[in-house]
Design a protein around this motif. Structure first.
Motif, PDB file in Angstrom:
ATOM      1  N   GLY A 166      29.738 -18.590  49.124  1.00  0.00           N
ATOM      2  CA  GLY A 166      30.143 -18.321  50.344  1.00  0.00           C
ATOM      3  C   GLY A 166      31.314 -16.977  50.422  1.00  0.00           C
TER       4      GLY A 166
ATOM      5  N   GLN B 218      31.301 -22.113  53.550  1.00  0.00           N
ATOM      6  CA  GLN B 218      30.497 -22.467  52.170  1.00  0.00           C
ATOM      7  C   GLN B 218      29.086 -22.826  52.389  1.00  0.00           C
ATOM      8  N   GLU B 219      28.052 -22.024  51.790  1.00  0.00           N
ATOM      9  CA  GLU B 219      26.763 -22.342  52.065  1.00  0.00           C
ATOM     10  C   GLU B 219      25.969 -23.417  51.576  1.00  0.00           C
TER      11      GLU B 219
END
Lengths: 264, 353, 379
Positions: A166, B218-219
């Motif tokens: 991310g 956040q993925e």
């Protein structure tokens, strides 16, 4: 706008598997590996060039390195930076990242005010990624590392930094020190015009005396970490080759998995 | 500017920091209220070091809404947890976090401080180290006390080709950062007791930061995560094409394994993303079984799998360096071996059904 | 002693960096697909390669033919075919630079330096080396030249934006054909590519027909004077065309040398690297000699052109030598590689095809020999 870009010559990473340790001297054998500009430092130069094209800027390139780094600095000049400074002195040898940052800071302070100081987020040889943070601290400037995207709004920078799986978003006020990652842009190729123009650009070498530092401020003496012995990673595995035709090979692999207890 | 450099020179004499192999501190890493696994891995190592060192192990956790984390850390081995729960710490930001930790370290004088070598935490460690005027050993792969009692940190260079010892003889605390996955998560002891100290974010009262952390994203990742997977199937350049990569994915599914890759396979666009990258600039893993397909054996990948249980490699070049670091080697065309493996698995699952 | 300036060494390094990153990865593909990567020609323009010898006042880089040869050698080392596309573009540029008037130079050169692509259309079915066989015509009608004809074996036929064409515009007192050269602007009706040829080598550049069907061209587009055509056509090809081919042959020679050394070091046979075998060392020595000799001939010749010295024989020798030698070097390298040499995954087969295909470009080896002998005998 005044921008400084800090660059480092590193052994070309394409050849790292050729590096060995001399069994007698226990020292690194670089085996004639050619030097190259640290890859993310090129992204740093490109970041500066894009800002120059948008807003107009003077870009200084600076490096703490042995005299051979002239090639690297010439490459930066050919990419479009305006001036290059090499900080080179026997006394600087053996510097850890902190002593390096100290030396760079002394050079930058001597050159004057910078709105932005940019460097690659980490070097491929040591890979510590410490210099951007240490440089910021030593110069009393806000700093941010692993920047992978950036937008300027006057004196405010809006930045994306890389984290595992991310990213984070920050805002910062110039002047700042930034460490940029390779995701931030694609460095331009050097054009013929760039090579021609580079010939006339100022290239200066400074040593210990020019920076008004003492010998124990820099190099190994000025380092906070000290290096110990070197070794190549140990390997205790001894390969057993699996023979047979395709089916037999596949079967044997699955047998190993079964014995290891990882199959349902 | 000059005064900043001089300030650090003064601390080099270490008048205000006592030299001691003392308490070992672990700086836990948390994002959005989730403690990262690396915090436990470092705690395990710190416990191991504390046996020789003789001093207690403290974990520091900074953030907002993190009080519940303390007990968890104690059950994994912390003697003490220092909690700094403050809304100003909800998002990681180097200057704010480093100011708070610097004050804490100056107050308690630990001997050794361990950080995660994630992107944020390695920046954190470098910033704190610079503020304290002490050395930081980056992305260490091993830590130990030598015969003289000197604390040694082992760090890789040149993509993992060389391991170098780092010492920090003059200054304290000794600071090191360690990559996630290098050390093993210890066993939990639910009955374990420890001390919890709630500290304040001292030092922030009069501080106005020129930086502002706005958000963290956040993925969500698909596929079995590499960390903790018992079987990992890794593909390299030798897989050759996206079509053959699909076979690798299929095999991983069939074996309930995780998919990993090397840098060239990632650059070709076959792998799903950087989270599948194994190696110096990717993940360090320790599955029970690692099977490499078309992996050449470049050091920068291989360093990521050295603690794996069984290492099997498939490559069509019998001279491939990868066989030197494998337990089992198969010389075969990946394009042909993958279907053969898939066939056997299908047969076996048909038998069971 | 052959010595390059520091600037030339730097230039080579950066051209090599570009070529290795952008061209080398697609070299095999453009050979297989027989396509010219036109977008790469636009990139080379941005880097200054397309106008390397054009003065800065026309937006060129203001360097010379040595630098041009360096660029072509570096490109040809990975794709001789693509090098041919660039080198042919230079011919149109050179014609306008050398024989154009100020207005024409101002109009065309900046464009040609920054991305517009040129071709030079001389050859016809009736004559290539024999200009007198030119059958295309140009007729002055109502203040315009009307061009008709069919050109063949024209490189960049299908990607050139601007065409520089040679046509017959009349006869002299003795009945010999008079030729003139015209610049045809982008998108001029009637000028279009015809059939595209499939070459056996030097793929990575287009080669085919250029059809002239009542192409109407203003008088301002005539280069030089009526009747200057042979001078312009020959003048462009004899020095700039042939020195380009010399550099391309040199690139192929270097490719053979580097690949043969790499293979010999890595291939293990009878328990040792192939390079331990004497016969293999002979091959490598010959590849090296051919490369060094080609290098000296080529850079000596272009150095003379940069110095303004007459150099047609020197350039002819260089072109003859590197193109012929590259055929032998490629064959030798294929032999060195044994079974691997005849597998398409390895580029050495392409080197052989490219070398063979480079012989007729700019005049065959026999024409080169005639020129060299003529120069020698008439001293």
């Amino acid at each position: 706008m005044n921008i400084a870009v800090c660059v480092k010559p590193v052994p070309d990473p394409k050849f790292y598997d050729k590096i060995t340790i001399n069994p007698k001297t226990k020292l690194l054998e670089r085996n004639k590996i050619p030097m190259a500009i640290n890859p993310s430092d090129k992204n740093a130069i490109e970041t500066a060039m894009q800002l120059k094209e948008l807003y107009g800027a003077k870009i200084i390139l600076i490096s703490m390195a042995p005299p051979e780094a002239k090639e690297i600095l010439k490459e930066g000049l050919a990419m479009g930076v305006d001036e290059a400074y090499l900080l080179s002195d026997r006394a600087f040898a053996g510097a850890d990242t902190y002593a390096t940052a100290k030396t760079l800071a002394a050079g930058l302070n001597k050159l004057g005010f910078f709105n932005l100081i940019i460097t690659g987020s980490e070097s491929v040889d040591g890979g510590t990624s410490h210099v951007p943070s240490q440089l910021g601290e030593l110069m009393g400037l806000p700093h941010l590392n692993h920047v992978i995207a950036m937008v300027t709004e006057g004196d405010i920078l809006k930045m994306k930094t890389k984290i595992e799986n991310g990213y984070m978003v920050y805002e910062g006020r110039l002047p700042m020190v930034l460490g940029v990652g390779k995701e931030i842009n694609t460095p331009r190729y050097v054009s013929l015009m760039g090579v021609v123009k580079a010939q006339g650009k100022p290239y200066t070498v400074w040593g210990l005396k020019d920076l008004q530092l003492e010998a124990d401020d820099v190099g190994l003496a000025g380092s906070l970490t000290q290096p110990g012995s070197l070794k190549t990673p140990p390997n205790e595995r001894k390969v057993e080759m699996i023979d047979g035709d395709l089916e037999e090979k596949a079967g044997k692999i699955l047998e190993i998995l079964h014995t290891a207890g990882v199959l349902n | 500017m000059k005064s900043c450099i001089q300030r650090v020179f003064l601390t080099k004499g270490v008048d205000d920091l006592k030299i001691q192999n003392g308490e070992i501190w672990v700086i836990a890493e948390q994002v959005k209220g989730n403690l990262k696994e690396v915090s436990f891995e470092l705690l395990g190592k710190a416990r191991e070091l504390a046996v020789k060192d003789g001093f207690p192990v403290t974990v520091v956790v900074m953030g907002s809404g993190i009080v519940a984390m303390a007990n968890d850390l104690i059950t994994y081995g912390a003697d003490r947890v220092i909690l700094i729960d403050d809304p100003r710490l909800s998002l990681y930001q180097n200057d704010i976090y480093a100011l708070v930790l610097e004050n804490l370290i100056r107050k308690y004088n630990p001997g050794i401080v361990l950080f995660s070598a994630s992107y944020s935490s390695s920046e954190f460690s470098a910033t704190v180290g610079a503020k304290l005027g002490t050395g930081v050993a980056a992305h260490s792969v091993d830590l130990y006390f030598d015969e003289q009692g000197e604390f040694v940190q082992v760090t890789p260079a040149f993509g993992g080709r060389v391991l170098g010892e780092i010492l920090c003889p003059q200054t304290r605390p000794i600071v090191a950062s360690i990559k996630p996955g290098v050390f093993k998560k210890p066993d939990k002891d639910p009955a374990r007791q420890g001390e919890i100290i709630e500290a304040s974010a001292a030092g922030l009262e009069h501080y106005e930061s020129p930086l502002k952390a706005l958000m963290v994203v956040q993925e969500n990742l698909s596929g079995l995560p590499l960390e903790g997977a018992e079987i990992v199937l890794a593909g390299g350049w030798g897989v050759g094409s996206a079509e053959v990569w699909q076979l690798l994915e299929k095999l991983a599914q069939g074996l309930n394994g995780a998919v990993g890759c090397t840098r060239p396979a990632l650059d070709e666009g076959w792998a799903k993303g950087e989270h599948e990258l194994i190696g110096v600039s990717g993940k360090t893993i320790r599955p029970k079984v690692y099977i490499g397909f078309g992996v050449s054996g470049a050091t920068h990948h291989v360093v990521g799998i050295k603690d794996s249980g069984i290492v099997i490699n498939v490559n069509n070049n019998s001279n491939a360096p990868v066989f030197q670091i494998s337990d089992y080697g198969v010389v075969a065309d990946v394009k042909e071996l993958l279907p053969a493996l898939l066939e056997i698995i299908e047969e076996q699952s048909n038998i069971h059904n | 002693m052959l010595k390059f300036t520091e600037q030339q060494e730097q230039l080579r390094k950066f051209v090599r960096d570009f070529v290795e990153k952008e061209l080398a990865p697609i070299a095999s593909k453009i050979d297989e697909e027989d396509t010219c990567p036109v977008e790469l020609l636009r990139m080379t323009a941005q880097l200054g390669y397309n106008g390397v010898f054009v003065p800065e006042c026309y937006h060129g880089v203001g360097l010379g033919y040595t630098e041009r040869a360096i660029i072509l050698e570096e490109i040809a080392r990975h794709s001789a075919g693509f090098a041919l596309a660039l080198m042919t573009h230079h011919l149109g540029v050179y014609a306008i630079l050398t024989w154009g008037n100020e207005e024409q130079k101002q109009k065309y050169l900046p464009k040609l330096c920054s991305g517009t692509i040129s071709g030079l259309s001389v050859t016809e079915p009736g004559g290539g080396s024999d200009f007198a066989g030119t059958k295309s015509t140009g007729q002055l009608v109502d203040g315009y030249w009307i061009l008709n004809g069919r050109k063949c074996f024209i490189t960049n036929s299908h990607c050139a934006d601007i065409n520089v064409v040679l046509t017959r515009t009349g006869e002299d007192e003795k009945g010999r054909p008079r030729m003139s050269v015209f610049v045809i602007d982008e998108n001029t009706p009637g000028c279009k590519p015809g059939r595209k040829e499939k070459k056996i080598g030097l793929k990575g550049s287009d080669m085919g027909e250029v059809i002239l069907d009542n192409v109407k061209v203003p008088v301002n587009n005539l280069l030089g004077k009526p009747g200057d055509g042979a001078k312009i056509g020959l003048g462009s090809i004899s020095e700039v065309g042939r020195s380009g081919m010399a550099a391309i042959g040199l690139g192929i020679l270097r490719a053979c040398l580097e690949d043969s050394v790499k293979f010999a070091k890595e291939r293990i046979i009878y328990g040792k690297p192939l390079s331990k075998l004497i016969n293999i060392q002979f091959i490598i020595a010959q590849n090296r000699i051919d490369y060094e000799a080609g290098r000296l001939l080529t850079y000596n010749a272009v150095g003379m052109k940069d110095a303004g010295l007459p150099c047609v024989p020197e350039i002819s020798m260089a072109k003859y030598y590197t193109t012929e030698a590259s055929i032998n070097a490629a064959k030798r390298t294929i032999d060195l590689m044994g079974g691997y040499g005849v597998i398409a995954d390895y580029p050495v087969g392409r080197y052989l095809r490219d070398a063979v295909a480079s012989i007729p470009s700019g005049g065959t080896s026999q024409i080169m020999q005639i020129i060299i002998a003529g120069n020698e005998l008439n001293k």
